[in-house]
Design a protein around this motif. Structure first.
Motif, PDB file in Angstrom:
ATOM      1  N   GLU A  53     -52.375 -63.587 -12.829  1.00 54.94           N
ATOM      2  CA  GLU A  53     -53.341 -64.635 -12.541  1.00 54.94           C
ATOM      3  C   GLU A  53     -52.798 -65.536 -11.440  1.00 54.94           C
ATOM      4  O   GLU A  53     -51.600 -65.821 -11.394  1.00 54.94           O
ATOM      5  N   ALA A  54     -53.674 -65.977 -10.550  1.00 56.87           N
ATOM      6  CA  ALA A  54     -53.277 -66.889  -9.477  1.00 56.87           C
ATOM      7  C   ALA A  54     -53.073 -68.285 -10.066  1.00 56.87           C
ATOM      8  O   ALA A  54     -54.029 -68.973 -10.399  1.00 56.87           O
ATOM      9  N   PRO A  77     -58.162 -66.778 -12.493  1.00 55.80           N
ATOM     10  CA  PRO A  77     -58.268 -66.824 -13.959  1.00 55.80           C
ATOM     11  C   PRO A  77     -59.697 -66.733 -14.481  1.00 55.80           C
ATOM     12  O   PRO A  77     -59.937 -66.215 -15.567  1.00 55.80           O
ATOM     13  N   GLN A  78     -60.665 -67.232 -13.708  1.00 53.28           N
ATOM     14  CA  GLN A  78     -62.045 -67.215 -14.170  1.00 53.28           C
ATOM     15  C   GLN A  78     -62.598 -65.803 -14.269  1.00 53.28           C
ATOM     16  O   GLN A  78     -63.542 -65.547 -15.027  1.00 53.28           O
ATOM     17  N   PHE A  79     -62.003 -64.855 -13.526  1.00 52.64           N
ATOM     18  CA  PHE A  79     -62.447 -63.473 -13.598  1.00 52.64           C
ATOM     19  C   PHE A  79     -61.742 -62.699 -14.713  1.00 52.64           C
ATOM     20  O   PHE A  79     -62.154 -61.590 -15.058  1.00 52.64           O
ATOM     21  N   GLU A  99     -57.375 -55.127 -17.422  1.00 48.70           N
ATOM     22  CA  GLU A  99     -58.771 -54.700 -17.491  1.00 48.70           C
ATOM     23  C   GLU A  99     -59.574 -55.264 -16.324  1.00 48.70           C
ATOM     24  O   GLU A  99     -60.386 -54.570 -15.709  1.00 48.70           O
ATOM     25  N   ALA A 100     -59.349 -56.524 -16.017  1.00 45.69           N
ATOM     26  CA  ALA A 100     -60.077 -57.143 -14.911  1.00 45.69           C
ATOM     27  C   ALA A 100     -59.687 -56.518 -13.573  1.00 45.69           C
ATOM     28  O   ALA A 100     -60.542 -56.275 -12.716  1.00 45.69           O
ATOM     29  N   MET A 106     -63.713 -55.958  -8.220  1.00 49.25           N
ATOM     30  CA  MET A 106     -62.986 -57.203  -8.462  1.00 49.25           C
ATOM     31  C   MET A 106     -62.460 -57.803  -7.154  1.00 49.25           C
ATOM     32  O   MET A 106     -62.038 -57.080  -6.250  1.00 49.25           O
ATOM     33  N   ARG A 107     -62.474 -59.131  -7.078  1.00 52.41           N
ATOM     34  CA  ARG A 107     -61.959 -59.842  -5.910  1.00 52.41           C
ATOM     35  C   ARG A 107     -60.588 -60.425  -6.239  1.00 52.41           C
ATOM     36  O   ARG A 107     -60.370 -60.923  -7.352  1.00 52.41           O
ATOM     37  N   PHE A 108     -59.684 -60.377  -5.267  1.00 50.33           N
ATOM     38  CA  PHE A 108     -58.310 -60.812  -5.485  1.00 50.33           C
ATOM     39  C   PHE A 108     -57.951 -61.942  -4.528  1.00 50.33           C
ATOM     40  O   PHE A 108     -58.618 -62.167  -3.514  1.00 50.33           O
TER      41      PHE A 108
END
Length: 341
Positions: A53-54, A77-79, A99-100, A106-108
């Motif tokens: 998580e960022a 974290p919201q994703f 999983e995310a 998914m955006r990173f």
């Protein structure tokens, strides 16, 4: 570990929880380690994709693990939250990160460099000092008003505070309190000025930050913050994605094929959004001296929309322009709709 291709790490101050998956999604690793054990583990492990998580410490860890040969990704974290199953604990969080990260769309978040982190820290410290200075000025105004001394609004009058105190009969102890606050105000102002000089020195060494200064209305503070937070802009698919990430696009609530666009979403970094809106208002205040297609567009918009709406729309344009400068390595030309090298 030889079958592990994806590792999710739930970061902590002293302990870290790892969850590993194979290419098929089967769990291959579940481990709790200290910071030293974590580095030793990945130093000998086969190269894989590591996801975190960022958050605080994630950018440093991303650089460290990347130097060991691993592919490191940071995820907002919201994703991750929608993938947390049942009760929450650190191992479940690590599994949810995996999983995310496995979702194709998914955006990173791009890990920051040391220079970007340092510049970001300078901005946070400056913002804290500015807030403290505002609080100090408000206390001075409030205390004096309790004794019947009304000063003009703002901090400019604080410079002549000794004259004000000499003109009014106040209790000696209250005068001492006001003088302490005045000394604190001067200290904060000096610190803010020093931080501004430091930002200017760092901005002079930053090519992207220098190019951002070519955007009309954008000053050193906005340019340095954009440079620190945006980086090369590759984490965004386009200019609209960046504008959306800082909440400058309309919030959408559409259903049944009917599009319903509301006010701006106000998501993401509120400091960048606030500074860009201030840049837009500064540009609009000097609109009579501006030329080019951008100036004509703003003048046309002001005949149809409220100035606050136009300021947000112009801030959106500035955000998109900033992304274009980062992605295409160009500078802004006010007389055209394109960017030139």
């Amino acid at each position: 570990m030889h079958d592990t291709t994806l590792v999710g790490i739930d970061l902590g101050k002293h302990s870290f929880h790892l969850h590993g998956q194979s290419r098929t999604g089967t769990q291959t690793l579940r481990k709790k380690v200290t910071r030293k054990q974590l580095l030793e583990f990945f130093a000998t492990a086969k190269a894989c994709t590591v996801v975190m998580e960022a958050c605080a410490g994630s950018h440093h860890m991303a650089r460290t693990l990347g130097a060991l040969g691993h592919t490191v990704k940071l995820i907002s974290p919201q994703f991750v939250k929608p993938f947390v199953k049942s009760n929450k604990n650190d191992f479940v969080d690590a599994e949810a990160i995996c999983e995310a990260a496995a979702r194709p769309a998914m955006r990173f978040v791009t890990p920051k460099t040391e220079a970007q982190q340092t510049l970001s820290a300078l901005h946070r410290v400056r913002e804290s000092f500015v807030q403290d200075r505002v609080k100090t000025v408000n206390q001075i105004h409030g205390f004096l008003l309790e004794f019947g001394v009304s000063l003009p609004v703002g901090k400019a009058v604080i410079a002549r505070l000794p004259v004000v105190l000499s003109e009014h009969s106040l209790p000696p102890r209250m005068v001492s309190i006001i003088e302490r606050l005045h000394a604190h105000f001067k200290y904060l102002s000096e610190q803010i000025a020093e931080l501004d000089k430091e930002m200017g020195r760092q901005l002079a060494e930053d090519d992207f930050g220098t190019r951002l200064m070519t955007i009309p209305g954008v000053g050193p503070i906005t340019a340095s913050l954009l440079s620190a937070e945006m980086g090369d802009g590759k984490q965004y698919g386009g200019s609209r994605d960046f504008a959306a990430s800082i909440g400058l696009v309309p919030r959408q609530y559409s259903t049944g094929g009917r599009a319903n666009l509301l006010g701006i979403s106000k998501r993401g970094n509120k400091t960048i959004r606030r500074l860009l809106v201030q840049c837009a208002r500064a540009y609009m205040q000097r609109l009579d001296r501006q030329t080019g297609r951008l100036a004509e567009w703003v003048k046309s918009m002001l005949t149809r929309r409220h100035s606050s709406v136009v300021a947000c729309a112009l801030a959106n344009k500035f955000a998109r322009t900033a992304w274009a400068l980062a992605a295409h390595h160009t500078v802004f030309e006010p007389g055209s709709t394109t960017m030139s090298a």
